[in-house]
Design an enzyme around this catalytic site. Structure first.
Site, short mmCIF file in Angstrom:
data_model
loop_
_atom_site.label_atom_id
_atom_site.label_comp_id
_atom_site.label_asym_id
_atom_site.label_seq_id
_atom_site.Cartn_x
_atom_site.Cartn_y
_atom_site.Cartn_z
N SER A 125 39.07 107.47 87.46
CA SER A 125 39.24 106.03 87.61
C SER A 125 40.60 105.78 88.24
CB SER A 125 39.17 105.35 86.23
OG SER A 125 39.64 104.02 86.28
N TYR A 138 41.90 104.01 77.35
CA TYR A 138 40.99 104.43 78.42
C TYR A 138 41.75 105.24 79.47
CZ TYR A 138 37.73 104.07 82.35
OH TYR A 138 36.91 104.35 83.40
#
Length: 278
Positions: A125, A138
């Site tokens: 990501s 995250y």
């Protein structure tokens, strides 16, 4: 491919099947398998935190004649919460899915990949390069996945294998909606002290996530980048998906930390709840 039930994973499974691959598509539920099943796509019930599921996948892959070309580690969950306010059991659950599960699947399939000079494609990501406020949990898993990918790439390169990282930015998927719901659940469970410190910040993050979910890159675009990572004869070590990911990863290399902090804070500022008159 893990995490193929919906979103980027489902779109990538279809794209790779369209290009002639036989895709073992990891899904969590029978109804997801039924929705995804198609020529070239063989759904597999797979929870990457369950060793039995991983062993069954490895046996199934090993029993099929042909070349194991690639493993795409895409499974993941999104959790946004302030570092102070997220219970440790939530941290551990997130790392089990977003990091340790990928390591377990990679370890199980690596012998076959090495035999066939295959490759590992890890879906990270932009959060693996830049961590905004509340993205600590995250982004922590994604920073770790990036580090594991770097180490693995160097370990297996002399053995004829490649390791590629794909870093999406905002993509229009159900994961964003699920992430907002999880953030809301965790915010409701925060103590009054935590709500006092972080309540407006959490609301701003939810609004920013919603905007990214509705205005982000399409899953088909992301799938084409992942397919390129799988098929390119000389793949790059990293690919970004979306202009936001390309810009932020570039800025993270160029800007001092505090300047990047100010830029991220300015990006978030319009999403804070407006003060109410009273």
């Amino acid at each position: 491919m893990t995490g193929a039930s919906t979103g980027i994973g489902a779109a990538s499974a279809r794209e790779l099947a369209r290009r002639g691959f036989h895709v073992f598509a990891g899904v969590r539920r029978d109804r997801d398998a039924d929705a995804l099943r198609a020529p070239g796509i063989e759904p597999v019930i797979l929870d990457i935190t369950q060793p039995g599921h991983i062993a069954e996948l490895a046996a199934r892959v090993g029993s099929r004649a042909g070349t194991l070309r690639a493993l795409v580690n895409n499974a993941g969950i999104s959790v946004n919460a302030p570092v102070e306010a997220l219970p440790l059991e939530e941290w551990r659950r997130l790392f089990e899915v977003n990091l340790f599960g990928h390591v377990a699947v990679t370890q199980a399939l690596l012998p076959d990949l090495l035999r066939h000079s295959g490759r590992v494609v890890n879906i990270s990501s932009v959060g693996g390069k830049v961590a905004m406020a509340t993205f600590g949990p995250y982004a922590g898993t994604k920073f770790a996945l990036e580090a594991v990918s770097d180490a693995l790439r160097q370990e297996v390169a002399p053995l004829g294998m490649r390791v590629v990282v794909v870093e999406p930015g905002g993509v229009r998927t159900e994961m964003g909606e699920r992430g907002i719901a999880t953030t809301s659940r965790l915010a409701e469970a925060m103590s009054p002290q935590h709500r006092g410190r972080y309540g407006p910040l959490v609301e701003a993050i939810k609004a920013l996530t919603a905007a990214g979910t509705t205005g982000g890159t399409s899953t088909d675009t992301a799938a084409r980048v992942i397919a390129k990572a799988v098929t390119a004869a000389r793949p790059r070590t990293r690919y970004t998906v979306g202009r936001d990911a390309a810009l932020l990863t570039r800025l993270s290399r160029m800007l001092p930390d505090r300047m990047l902090d100010r830029l991220l804070a300015a990006t978030l500022r319009p999403y804070y709840p407006k003060p109410t008159a009273g």
